[in-house]
Scaffold this motif. Structure first.
Motif, PDB file in Angstrom:
ATOM      1  N   ALA A  37      46.070  28.066  10.707  1.00  0.00           N
ATOM      2  CA  ALA A  37      45.959  28.165  12.164  1.00  0.00           C
ATOM      3  C   ALA A  37      47.295  28.491  12.812  1.00  0.00           C
ATOM      4  O   ALA A  37      48.360  28.101  12.332  1.00  0.00           O
ATOM      5  N   LEU A  38      47.227  29.218  13.931  1.00  0.00           N
ATOM      6  CA  LEU A  38      48.380  29.527  14.766  1.00  0.00           C
ATOM      7  C   LEU A  38      48.092  28.990  16.162  1.00  0.00           C
ATOM      8  O   LEU A  38      47.104  29.380  16.792  1.00  0.00           O
ATOM      9  N   PHE A  39      48.950  28.087  16.634  1.00  0.00           N
ATOM     10  CA  PHE A  39      48.817  27.519  17.977  1.00  0.00           C
ATOM     11  C   PHE A  39      49.911  28.123  18.840  1.00  0.00           C
ATOM     12  O   PHE A  39      51.088  28.001  18.522  1.00  0.00           O
ATOM     13  N   TYR A  40      49.525  28.784  19.944  1.00  0.00           N
ATOM     14  CA  TYR A  40      50.491  29.619  20.657  1.00  0.00           C
ATOM     15  C   TYR A  40      50.399  29.465  22.177  1.00  0.00           C
ATOM     16  O   TYR A  40      49.385  29.034  22.729  1.00  0.00           O
ATOM     17  N   VAL A  41      51.501  29.849  22.806  1.00  0.00           N
ATOM     18  CA  VAL A  41      51.557  30.028  24.253  1.00  0.00           C
ATOM     19  C   VAL A  41      51.829  31.505  24.502  1.00  0.00           C
ATOM     20  O   VAL A  41      52.371  32.209  23.644  1.00  0.00           O
ATOM     21  N   THR A  42      51.450  31.982  25.676  1.00  0.00           N
ATOM     22  CA  THR A  42      51.590  33.400  25.979  1.00  0.00           C
ATOM     23  C   THR A  42      51.815  33.597  27.466  1.00  0.00           C
ATOM     24  O   THR A  42      51.413  32.767  28.296  1.00  0.00           O
ATOM     25  N   GLY A  43      52.460  34.694  27.817  1.00  0.00           N
ATOM     26  CA  GLY A  43      52.684  34.990  29.226  1.00  0.00           C
ATOM     27  C   GLY A  43      53.304  36.359  29.397  1.00  0.00           C
ATOM     28  O   GLY A  43      53.905  36.915  28.461  1.00  0.00           O
ATOM     29  N   GLY A  44      53.138  36.930  30.606  1.00  0.00           N
ATOM     30  CA  GLY A  44      53.721  38.233  30.868  1.00  0.00           C
ATOM     31  C   GLY A  44      53.187  38.880  32.126  1.00  0.00           C
ATOM     32  O   GLY A  44      52.774  38.205  33.077  1.00  0.00           O
ATOM     33  N   LEU A  45      53.167  40.212  32.110  1.00  0.00           N
ATOM     34  CA  LEU A  45      52.766  41.027  33.253  1.00  0.00           C
ATOM     35  C   LEU A  45      51.259  41.193  33.291  1.00  0.00           C
ATOM     36  O   LEU A  45      50.631  41.443  32.258  1.00  0.00           O
ATOM     37  N   ALA A  46      50.667  41.068  34.475  1.00  0.00           N
ATOM     38  CA  ALA A  46      49.233  41.288  34.660  1.00  0.00           C
ATOM     39  C   ALA A  46      49.004  42.416  35.653  1.00  0.00           C
ATOM     40  O   ALA A  46      49.754  42.568  36.628  1.00  0.00           O
ATOM     41  N   LEU A  47      47.974  43.222  35.411  1.00  0.00           N
ATOM     42  CA  LEU A  47      47.542  44.263  36.326  1.00  0.00           C
ATOM     43  C   LEU A  47      46.041  44.103  36.544  1.00  0.00           C
ATOM     44  O   LEU A  47      45.305  43.790  35.604  1.00  0.00           O
ATOM     45  N   GLY A  48      45.585  44.325  37.770  1.00  0.00           N
ATOM     46  CA  GLY A  48      44.163  44.184  38.043  1.00  0.00           C
ATOM     47  C   GLY A  48      43.783  44.821  39.363  1.00  0.00           C
ATOM     48  O   GLY A  48      44.646  45.222  40.143  1.00  0.00           O
ATOM     49  N   ASN A  49      42.485  44.903  39.621  1.00  0.00           N
ATOM     50  CA  ASN A  49      41.994  45.443  40.897  1.00  0.00           C
ATOM     51  C   ASN A  49      41.004  44.477  41.545  1.00  0.00           C
ATOM     52  O   ASN A  49      39.841  44.811  41.761  1.00  0.00           O
ATOM     53  N   PRO A  50      41.453  43.254  41.869  1.00  0.00           N
ATOM     54  CA  PRO A  50      40.543  42.326  42.544  1.00  0.00           C
ATOM     55  C   PRO A  50      40.049  42.925  43.857  1.00  0.00           C
ATOM     56  O   PRO A  50      40.800  43.601  44.563  1.00  0.00           O
ATOM     57  N   SER A  51      38.782  42.666  44.176  1.00  0.00           N
ATOM     58  CA  SER A  51      38.172  43.266  45.357  1.00  0.00           C
ATOM     59  C   SER A  51      37.789  42.194  46.367  1.00  0.00           C
ATOM     60  O   SER A  51      37.186  41.177  46.012  1.00  0.00           O
ATOM     61  N   ILE A  52      38.154  42.421  47.616  1.00  0.00           N
ATOM     62  CA  ILE A  52      37.687  41.602  48.732  1.00  0.00           C
ATOM     63  C   ILE A  52      37.191  42.552  49.816  1.00  0.00           C
ATOM     64  O   ILE A  52      37.881  43.520  50.169  1.00  0.00           O
ATOM     65  N   SER A  53      36.000  42.308  50.336  1.00  0.00           N
ATOM     66  CA  SER A  53      35.457  43.181  51.369  1.00  0.00           C
ATOM     67  C   SER A  53      34.655  42.382  52.378  1.00  0.00           C
ATOM     68  O   SER A  53      34.200  41.268  52.095  1.00  0.00           O
ATOM     69  N   VAL A  54      34.495  42.957  53.555  1.00  0.00           N
ATOM     70  CA  VAL A  54      33.642  42.384  54.610  1.00  0.00           C
ATOM     71  C   VAL A  54      32.615  43.455  54.971  1.00  0.00           C
ATOM     72  O   VAL A  54      32.982  44.577  55.346  1.00  0.00           O
ATOM     73  N   ASP A  55      31.328  43.106  54.831  1.00  0.00           N
ATOM     74  CA  ASP A  55      30.269  44.106  54.985  1.00  0.00           C
ATOM     75  C   ASP A  55      29.107  43.554  55.800  1.00  0.00           C
ATOM     76  O   ASP A  55      28.877  42.353  55.859  1.00  0.00           O
ATOM     77  N   ARG A  56      28.362  44.482  56.391  1.00  0.00           N
ATOM     78  CA  ARG A  56      27.041  44.208  56.957  1.00  0.00           C
ATOM     79  C   ARG A  56      26.078  45.195  56.301  1.00  0.00           C
ATOM     80  O   ARG A  56      26.384  46.393  56.235  1.00  0.00           O
ATOM     81  N   PRO A  57      24.940  44.733  55.775  1.00  0.00           N
ATOM     82  CA  PRO A  57      24.008  45.644  55.097  1.00  0.00           C
ATOM     83  C   PRO A  57      23.657  46.851  55.955  1.00  0.00           C
ATOM     84  O   PRO A  57      23.302  46.727  57.123  1.00  0.00           O
ATOM     85  N   GLY A  58      23.829  48.043  55.366  1.00  0.00           N
ATOM     86  CA  GLY A  58      23.485  49.272  56.056  1.00  0.00           C
ATOM     87  C   GLY A  58      24.559  49.807  56.979  1.00  0.00           C
ATOM     88  O   GLY A  58      24.377  50.872  57.583  1.00  0.00           O
TER      89      GLY A  58
END
Length: 231
Positions: free
Chosen positions: A139-160
């Motif tokens: 077994a290998l027990f590890y910690v990890t860390g670094g740079l993250a990239l993502g496209n989280p989405s937040i929006s405000v909408d009304r149907p139609g």
């Protein structure tokens, strides 16, 4: 579930895995952990997105000014990763790893207008991370860390109706986590890990051109299992 409780749960599972491996008394393959690998993963994802109502000085666009919409949810995670390990001592391993995942977690909240909704989605997340770990038998027990990239989405909408506000652009942040990996054979390993991605604070774009200012924030946690092929 808070980030701290999620990471503590992952740590407990890693510790239990360590005890099981030590109890079995298995020996490590002679080749060690040095080398390249690729793998696939699946798991559970938690989204933690937040948007605040307009702070430009107006009474508020959809709710009273300063109202906070908490857009949390749970979903499935799947993805792939690749990396390289160096075994620097009989019990020490360091490495570098890159991954790309998709998290289906999303959450929504109703504004003071019952037909207008704020929605947050985790979506894609990738990372480039360092790893450092301790070898115990197979077994290998590890910690990890670094740079993250993502496209989280937040929006405000009304149907139609066209969207009132949105954030879905690529964002940079950081990722930290821990895990355990088990060498099934010289060619295959399996792993369990928990990773926290933080994409920081941003401004959700006002698409109504009224000068509204909507502060936002996005993060996610992934608990996942994976299988790797070693070259």
């Amino acid at each position: 579930m808070t980030f701290r409780s999620k990471l503590l749960s992952s740590a407990c599972l890693v510790a239990l895995s360590s005890g099981a491996v030590q109890a079995q008394g298995l020996s490590a393959p002679n080749t060690g952990w040095t080398g390249a690998y690729v793998g696939g993963l699946i798991g559970v994802g938690f989204a933690s997105n937040r948007m605040q109502e307009d702070i430009s000085g107006s009474p508020g666009a959809f709710s009273p000014a300063g109202t906070v919409y908490r857009l949390s949810g749970t979903g499935a995670v799947f993805g792939a990763y690749l990396g390289y390990n160096w075994q620097v001592s009989p019990t020490g391993v360091v490495g570098v790893e890159a991954d790309l995942t998709y998290n289906t977690a999303s959450g929504s909240a109703t504004t003071f207008s019952p037909d207008i909704f704020a929605t947050g989605k985790a979506q894609f997340a990738g990372s480039l991370r360092a790893r450092a770990g301790l070898v115990v038998d197979r077994a290998l027990f590890y910690v990890t860390g670094g740079l993250a990239l993502g496209n989280p989405s937040i929006s405000v909408d009304r149907p139609g109706i066209p969207t009132f506000a949105r954030q879905s652009s690529l964002r940079a942040g950081f990722v930290v986590g821990l895990g355990t990996e088990y060498m099934v054979s010289q060619a295959w390993t399996i792993r369990f890990e928990g990773l926290y991605y933080d994409f920081g604070s941003f401004r959700v774009a006002d698409l109504t051109n009224n000068g509204y200012i909507f502060p936002g924030r996005a993060s996610q946690f992934q608990a996942r299992i994976g299988a790797s092929y070693r070259f």
